[in-house]
Design a protein around this motif. Structure first.
Motif, mmCIF file in Angstrom:
data_model
loop_
_atom_site.group_PDB
_atom_site.id
_atom_site.type_symbol
_atom_site.label_atom_id
_atom_site.label_comp_id
_atom_site.label_asym_id
_atom_site.label_seq_id
_atom_site.Cartn_x
_atom_site.Cartn_y
_atom_site.Cartn_z
ATOM 1 N N SER A 23 -0.898 -6.734 -1.700
ATOM 2 C CA SER A 23 -0.464 -6.589 -0.308
ATOM 3 C C SER A 23 0.451 -7.749 0.073
ATOM 4 O O SER A 23 0.208 -8.897 -0.304
ATOM 5 C CB SER A 23 -1.675 -6.571 0.625
ATOM 6 O OG SER A 23 -1.265 -6.694 1.971
ATOM 7 N N HIS A 24 1.489 -7.432 0.837
ATOM 8 C CA HIS A 24 2.420 -8.469 1.298
ATOM 9 C C HIS A 24 2.358 -8.658 2.810
ATOM 10 O O HIS A 24 3.296 -9.171 3.421
ATOM 11 C CB HIS A 24 3.834 -8.132 0.840
ATOM 12 C CG HIS A 24 3.992 -8.156 -0.651
ATOM 13 N ND1 HIS A 24 4.259 -9.305 -1.361
ATOM 14 C CD2 HIS A 24 3.869 -7.164 -1.574
ATOM 15 C CE1 HIS A 24 4.316 -9.022 -2.654
ATOM 16 N NE2 HIS A 24 4.081 -7.734 -2.810
ATOM 17 N N THR A 45 0.839 -1.205 0.000
ATOM 18 C CA THR A 45 0.000 0.000 0.000
ATOM 19 C C THR A 45 0.870 1.249 0.000
ATOM 20 O O THR A 45 0.588 2.228 -0.687
ATOM 21 C CB THR A 45 -0.926 0.019 1.229
ATOM 22 O OG1 THR A 45 -0.137 -0.124 2.420
ATOM 23 C CG2 THR A 45 -1.951 -1.103 1.164
ATOM 24 N N ILE A 46 1.945 1.200 0.799
ATOM 25 C CA ILE A 46 2.946 2.264 0.827
ATOM 26 C C ILE A 46 4.325 1.600 0.750
ATOM 27 O O ILE A 46 4.607 0.711 1.549
ATOM 28 C CB ILE A 46 2.845 3.104 2.125
ATOM 29 C CG1 ILE A 46 1.478 3.817 2.183
ATOM 30 C CG2 ILE A 46 3.970 4.122 2.205
ATOM 31 C CD1 ILE A 46 1.230 4.551 3.490
ATOM 32 N N PRO A 47 5.131 1.950 -0.277
ATOM 33 C CA PRO A 47 4.983 3.104 -1.163
ATOM 34 C C PRO A 47 4.332 2.827 -2.517
ATOM 35 O O PRO A 47 3.958 3.761 -3.213
ATOM 36 C CB PRO A 47 6.424 3.554 -1.357
ATOM 37 C CG PRO A 47 7.204 2.277 -1.331
ATOM 38 C CD PRO A 47 6.500 1.388 -0.338
ATOM 39 N N GLY A 48 4.213 1.548 -2.935
ATOM 40 C CA GLY A 48 3.706 1.265 -4.274
ATOM 41 C C GLY A 48 2.303 1.780 -4.523
ATOM 42 O O GLY A 48 2.022 2.430 -5.536
ATOM 43 N N GLY A 49 1.386 1.503 -3.577
ATOM 44 C CA GLY A 49 0.006 1.946 -3.732
ATOM 45 C C GLY A 49 -0.130 3.452 -3.704
ATOM 46 O O GLY A 49 -0.987 4.035 -4.389
ATOM 47 N N ASN A 50 0.704 4.086 -2.911
ATOM 48 C CA ASN A 50 0.724 5.547 -2.838
ATOM 49 C C ASN A 50 1.032 6.156 -4.211
ATOM 50 O O ASN A 50 0.362 7.087 -4.667
ATOM 51 C CB ASN A 50 1.775 5.959 -1.803
ATOM 52 C CG ASN A 50 2.143 7.419 -1.871
ATOM 53 O OD1 ASN A 50 1.283 8.279 -1.905
ATOM 54 N ND2 ASN A 50 3.433 7.694 -1.914
ATOM 55 N N THR A 69 -2.859 -14.940 1.171
ATOM 56 C CA THR A 69 -3.444 -16.088 1.868
ATOM 57 C C THR A 69 -4.858 -15.752 2.336
ATOM 58 O O THR A 69 -5.250 -14.584 2.385
ATOM 59 C CB THR A 69 -2.615 -16.471 3.115
ATOM 60 O OG1 THR A 69 -2.700 -15.404 4.075
ATOM 61 C CG2 THR A 69 -1.155 -16.734 2.763
ATOM 62 N N LYS A 70 -5.590 -16.782 2.733
ATOM 63 C CA LYS A 70 -6.952 -16.573 3.238
ATOM 64 C C LYS A 70 -6.937 -15.811 4.560
ATOM 65 O O LYS A 70 -7.857 -15.039 4.849
ATOM 66 C CB LYS A 70 -7.677 -17.910 3.398
ATOM 67 C CG LYS A 70 -7.048 -18.910 4.339
ATOM 68 C CD LYS A 70 -7.856 -20.199 4.378
ATOM 69 C CE LYS A 70 -7.295 -21.213 5.374
ATOM 70 N NZ LYS A 70 -5.982 -21.734 4.966
ATOM 71 N N GLU A 71 -5.873 -16.001 5.368
ATOM 72 C CA GLU A 71 -5.760 -15.252 6.623
ATOM 73 C C GLU A 71 -5.586 -13.759 6.351
ATOM 74 O O GLU A 71 -6.167 -12.916 7.042
ATOM 75 C CB GLU A 71 -4.574 -15.764 7.449
ATOM 76 C CG GLU A 71 -4.749 -17.161 8.012
ATOM 77 C CD GLU A 71 -4.200 -18.244 7.100
ATOM 78 O OE1 GLU A 71 -4.021 -19.380 7.575
ATOM 79 O OE2 GLU A 71 -3.951 -17.965 5.904
ATOM 80 N N MET A 72 -4.793 -13.431 5.336
ATOM 81 C CA MET A 72 -4.603 -12.030 4.966
ATOM 82 C C MET A 72 -5.897 -11.426 4.430
ATOM 83 O O MET A 72 -6.206 -10.263 4.685
ATOM 84 C CB MET A 72 -3.492 -11.910 3.923
ATOM 85 C CG MET A 72 -2.097 -12.146 4.465
ATOM 86 S SD MET A 72 -0.842 -12.149 3.158
ATOM 87 C CE MET A 72 -0.984 -10.467 2.547
#
Length: 383
Positions: A124-125, A102-107, A162-165
């Protein structure tokens, strides 16, 4: 299609996320897409690298270490990327952007959407979405909470590993059709068992960045307990990787006279294969994971893993078959699991069933993962 990929980490920088970007970019380029990756430059690397359908652009933003970064370096990448891409996109048209973190790539991707109307898929990682690793990431999540939510909601799709994420993201954003699970992959044709070089001396390995999230101190405490309880048992330990806790770990090893332990640092892919193949067992006491590539590589190499029940591992480790689970922050449980494996599997020359490893390769090869991203990109184009 013309695809722009943003990730401030790309090999040799970073860990799993950078490796993912490398293989995803290469895979999409092989499928015929024109792919451009914008990442961070590091000493010894080319600023611009071209390979058929793939272009790597490395920006000279701030970066001190290969294995770790900090908020100032992320801000530096973000500023350099916005400046560079403002000019670059005025001359080059893209169909979609894949933004990592999300930050910095999504930004940066949000900036490009607002300026050029370029749609983006956010990947998202783990730690970039609240409240992953709440103890370590609390301040960061608190400060960025509303901005991260804006970045996520403006994405065409949000990819979780993953499903948890996905469950965590759904709590943060509310359930919606944008969130989709696409797992990490690994080069599973490269990593394979070779029982001829398997160590005759009981060999234990730890793989990954040496930071709090991986909980390497619990690992060292477990080795100390294992040694004390089994004074006549001959074993060796290799620690692969590097990170901010290395000095503390080396101090602990020296203080407790753990001469069985060797720190090997980051190794080449070829040397990693030999370590996986020659080891008897891997210990993974992580507090949290997104989805560990090292887990996929070691399991594909026929290695047995003692792990905590972290995201991703619960999908690939079958209790008693290719691994065992232990509680978080419990060195005694790890030591006991090591002894159990030694007595009931190592001494009996146990090998992980081939069908388990083949199932892993069928699902988590980069070819399969790239195809999932390709379908998602095409789906988003048709919306």
């Amino acid at each position: 299609m013309k695809i722009l990929i943003l990730n401030y980490e790309y090999p040799p920088l970073g860990g799993g996320a950078g490796i993912c970007t490398k293989y995803e970019a290469g895979g999409l380029a092989t499928l015929g897409h024109q792919v451009t990756v914008v990442t961070t430059w590091f000493k010894g690397e080319k600023e611009i690298e071209k390979k058929k359908n793939l272009t790597i652009v490395r920006l000279k933003s701030i970066r001190k270490f290969t294995f770790k970064s900090n908020p100032m370096e992320m801000i530096s990448y973000s500023n350099h990327a916005k400046k560079f891409l403002s000019k670059y996109l005025s001359q080059n048209k893209f169909d979609v952007c894949l933004a990592n973190f999300t930050i910095p790539g999504g930004n940066v991707a949000l900036f490009l959407k607002e300026k050029f109307n370029l749609p983006y898929i956010l990947i998202s990682h783990g730690h970039d979405i609240p409240w992953f690793l709440p103890k370590q990431m609390f301040k960061f999540h608190l400060v960025t909470y509303f901005y991260v939510k804006k970045i996520c909601k403006n994405a065409s799709s949000l990819v979780l590993l993953t499903k948890e994420m996905k469950t965590n993201a759904d709590k943060f954003l509310g359930k919606n059709k944008k969130t989709v699970v696409i797992e990490n992959g690994a080069d599973l044709n490269y990593f394979y068992p070779n029982y001829k070089i398997k160590s005759k001396i009981f060999k234990i390995i730890f793989v990954g960045r040496q930071r709090a999230q991986k909980d390497p101190i619990t690992f060292l405490k477990a080795i100390k307990i294992f040694k004390e309880k089994n004074p006549s048992l001959h074993f060796i330990v290799h620690i692969l990787g590097d990170g901010p806790l290395r000095k503390k770990m080396e101090s602990y090893v020296k203080k407790n006279n753990l001469k069985e332990i060797k720190f090997l640092g980051w190794l080449s892919k070829e040397k990693m294969l030999k370590e996986y193949q020659s080891a008897n067992i891997q210990i993974m006491p992580s507090i949290a994971e997104a989805m560990s590539i090292a887990t996929l590589e070691s399991l594909s190499s026929g290695l047995y893993i003692i792990s905590t029940k972290v995201s991703g591992n619960t999908d690939v480790i079958v209790e008693g078959v290719n691994g065992n689970y232990v509680p978080f922050k419990d060195p005694s449980a790890i030591a006991n699991a090591l002894k159990d494996f030694y007595e009931n599997k190592f001494k009996k020359n146990y090998t992980v069933p081939k069908k388990i490893m083949q199932k892993l390769k069928n699902k988590y090869s980069w070819k399969m993962i790239t195809q999932k991203y390709n379908k998602l990109i095409i789906k988003n184009e048709n919306l």
